[in-house]
Design a protein around this motif. Structure first.
Motif, mmCIF file in Angstrom:
data_model
loop_
_atom_site.group_PDB
_atom_site.id
_atom_site.type_symbol
_atom_site.label_atom_id
_atom_site.label_comp_id
_atom_site.label_asym_id
_atom_site.label_seq_id
_atom_site.Cartn_x
_atom_site.Cartn_y
_atom_site.Cartn_z
ATOM 1 N N VAL A 56 4.937 0.739 0.054
ATOM 2 C CA VAL A 56 5.519 -0.173 1.040
ATOM 3 C C VAL A 56 4.794 -1.513 1.018
ATOM 4 C CG1 VAL A 56 6.278 1.707 2.558
ATOM 5 C CG2 VAL A 56 4.013 0.678 2.893
ATOM 6 N N ASP A 81 1.984 4.527 1.919
ATOM 7 C CA ASP A 81 1.877 5.071 3.284
ATOM 8 C C ASP A 81 1.575 6.570 3.221
ATOM 9 O OD1 ASP A 81 4.200 6.569 3.036
ATOM 10 O OD2 ASP A 81 5.390 5.360 4.423
ATOM 11 N N LYS A 82 1.399 7.187 4.396
ATOM 12 C CA LYS A 82 0.980 8.595 4.424
ATOM 13 C C LYS A 82 2.039 9.516 3.834
ATOM 14 C CE LYS A 82 -1.892 8.000 8.600
ATOM 15 N NZ LYS A 82 -3.274 7.883 8.097
ATOM 16 N N GLY A 83 3.258 8.989 3.642
ATOM 17 C CA GLY A 83 4.316 9.787 3.031
ATOM 18 C C GLY A 83 4.486 9.482 1.553
ATOM 19 N N ARG A 110 5.102 6.572 0.149
ATOM 20 C CA ARG A 110 5.986 5.446 -0.153
ATOM 21 C C ARG A 110 5.156 4.218 -0.539
ATOM 22 N NH1 ARG A 110 7.111 7.725 4.453
ATOM 23 N NH2 ARG A 110 9.110 8.805 4.737
ATOM 24 N N PHE A 113 0.852 -1.201 0.000
ATOM 25 C CA PHE A 113 0.000 0.000 0.000
ATOM 26 C C PHE A 113 0.879 1.239 0.000
ATOM 27 C CE2 PHE A 113 0.582 1.180 4.513
ATOM 28 C CZ PHE A 113 1.058 -0.005 5.035
#
Lengths: 434, 434
Positions: B72, B66-68, B70, B64
């Motif tokens: 991951v 991530d909030k940044g 990425r 998925f």
């Protein structure tokens, strides 16, 4: 070529060896109190956190849609999971239920000292007792854990508070006050300026005058708790103060009263706490954040659809705990240990393997050459893993039916008959063959 | 109200107790060989798996953003992570590097017997030795682990194969053959019909005639390996057969040859294997899937940007291992154990707490009442946690400066002087006070 993800950590063997010692000591302490290990999933329905955790946690969730269309989240904390597990088997489990586990959790926060996006916690909880002695057992096991790790009363303190005293005081003010919001403001108070703190209280519905008065009220000593009862004049405050005193009396019986200080400014961030809450701090203040915390959450199980079940727990995390242990100089040495290195010179593998096998069967950590390397290279390696004794199995020695034992600290060597090594000795040293 | 996610498991204390015993035995065996524990993140850059794992794993990734931002993935296996860690500190680490860890992994697969979306593996790897004795040490530690868990040669077998023999044979056929694809077909051969297997080989570039011939060639005994060298007539096959024989000879020296059977039809699913590979099977066939597997992957570290570093390892998983142990009747008993329950009758908490504390300090598992319950309720609870001895601290007994010890198996009781209990005894039984 590939980078580790920000906020996540790799632990190499020397550091891991120290961490393992700390985890083992923590777990051995909680096992001693009869807490039982459980195993829990790394992922839950994201709704569990949206409904049950504070908004802070929800903002930090690692959540996503899985390949089956489920909205899932990596567990940011254990409490909702254990609550779900208690509810699922509430009838069969004998009470009180005392559980623990050590495992990683994940929160998308900005990494800083003592804070990572992946962190480890040992969660320790009691379900099914509303008695003050359950709260006190949590304080006792937490203090014992720190003592067993080498700390004493000079090193740490538990700041003890009570959610119902905070809630009862807020309730006694005139006006429409958002209690949880005000308590979250209290939780932040130590980290922000007084003016900002009062602004947050005003946001929660207090007037500025009330905010100052509330702030003053929280600054009481233990022998002034009656003033709070007088101020509010409600049964709720009366009961909360009595409960807090009973918990501290039980902590006295359990031998941990000396670590506990009254500190109503301590609130804990999570919404589900109900009664006594506490935070552990470094007494020197060098570690500026709370090391860990815990408290009572009597309503959570019922809110999960279970029967009303009081609960209390705490959860030390790896990052802040290691800061405290390092500050106090009791963090374990970061080095490997090896009992024997069985060194092969020439074609001696069958004998070396037999010796290594027998030493292992006696419970030792034993390495032997698996890289066909020279005497010198094997000796360097044995040194690098801190081998205590090197057993040299050489072709010439074997012609005399002998092996050589070398004590790596003193450098002394002796010959031992190969047929008697290790023989009856579980952990033979050179002394036994001199 | 909230459901556990499909394919994930909760472990309650009785089952966890048995699992902990098994994990401890596995880890204690590998520690005995000098493997060192490491700690690794639950999440990596998803690209790591897209580049390095077989397509099967990529299809099963929990990945998925991530909030940044990425991309991951939850780790579906450990090998890419340890490869990244080796590359990151290749200069500082003394070789051979011998690492292990036990932790969960995640794959979005259809759950079935012995397979879950969250599963636990102990990964055990050696980096930095291309020698046959490294492969054999992996076979030895795997066999020792199973013996220490209570199994013997009647219970399990290692089916040993060699990727370079498979690759070398495929290379010897005329035509454009996709080697990895053909090897994946071999890996599936035991689970599918022969016709389907041959179809897969044809998809990989063999003719039907070649597919049948290849299939026949793999069905050799150990003393017929020279036939493969004759068939291919290449150095590659010659060296691969020699390597396989040397690994088996080293396994003989290490005392585990009896568990190893040649089985070229064994291939392992992952693309990164290069030399000897093996799978552990239940000898009775009752557990129909491979229990675990391992092998050599000499090219992976270099493909991660490291210096060329040979590697070999294996990774037992919790679900299939428990099926084998249960089939063999050696799965540990799923029950709690408690050394003492300190029972309080009346207002005796200070004395009960002192006794509980001293018994814990001597290393015992000790519970005491934290729920203010009746004599009968406490006795039932003590029974439910299998307390060996109950120490009854009653108001009347205390008037005579005594406590009562009750052996829960025999039901016998004795009085002991409160001032001498537990006294010098680390683990007092009723016999000592009769």
């Amino acid at each position: 070529m590939y980078e580790r993800i920000k906020g996540f950590r790799d632990f190499y063997p020397t550091e891991m060896q120290a961490r393992r010692q700390v985890f083992d000591e923590v777990e051995s302490t909680v096992r001693g109190y009869g807490f039982r290990e459980i195993g829990t999933p790394a992922m839950e329905d994201a709704q569990l956190y949206i409904d049950k955790s504070g908004e802070e946690i929800v903002d930090e969730l690692y959540s996503f849609e899985d390949k089956g269309g489920r909205h899932v989240a990596l567990t940011p904390e254990l409490t909702p999971t254990v609550a779900r597990m208690v509810v699922a088997k509430q009838q069969e489990l004998s009470k009180p239920i005392k559980w623990f586990s050590t495992r990683p959790f994940w929160r998308y926060e900005e990494p800083q000292q003592g804070r990572f996006r992946e962190f480890y916690q040992t969660n320790v909880d009691i379900f099914g007792s509303a008695e003050p002695s359950a709260d006190a057992e949590i304080l006792a096991v937490a203090a014992d854990m720190l003592r067993n790790l080498g700390l004493d009363a000079e090193d740490f303190e538990f700041r003890v508070s009570h959610r119902d005293i905070l809630g009862g005081l807020l309730e006694a003010f005139e006006g429409e006050i958002a209690t949880q919001q005000a308590i979250r403001a209290v939780d932040k108070s130590a980290k922000i300026e007084t003016a900002e703190y009062h602004d947050l209280l005003v946001d929660a519905g207090l007037s500025y005058e009330q905010a100052r008065e509330f702030d003053d009220l929280l600054d009481v000593d233990e022998d002034e708790l009656d003033e709070l009862i007088e101020f509010a004049g409600t049964d709720r405050i009366d009961e909360a103060v009595t409960n807090l005193r009973n918990v501290l009396a039980a902590a006295e019986d359990f031998g941990v009263r000396e670590y506990c200080d009254l500190s109503l400014e301590t609130a804990r961030g999570l919404d589900y706490y109900t009664g006594v809450v506490f935070e552990c701090f470094d007494s020197t203040g060098e570690v500026s954040r709370a090391v860990f915390g815990g408290g009572r959450y009597d309503d959570l199980i019922e809110s999960f659809g279970g029967q009303p079940t009081p609960a209390v727990g705490f959860a030390p995390g790896d990052a802040t705990l290691s800061l405290l242990l390092q500050r106090a100089g009791v963090w374990p040495e970061e080095e490997l240990s090896t009992d024997y290195y069985v060194l092969q010179v020439g074609d001696t593998r069958p004998v070396a393997a037999r010796i290594a096998r027998e030493l292992r069967e006696a419970g030792n950590v034993v390495e032997t050459d698996v890289a066909d390397r020279s005497f010198g290279a094997q000796m360097n390696y044995a040194d690098s893993v801190n081998a205590e004794t090197v057993v040299i199995v050489g072709e010439r020695d074997l012609e005399n039916d002998e092996v050589t034992l070398k004590d790596m600290e003193s450098g002394d060597q002796v010959q031992a008959p190969v047929s008697e090594f290790p023989g009856e000795h579980d952990r033979p040293t050179i002394e036994e063959f001199e």
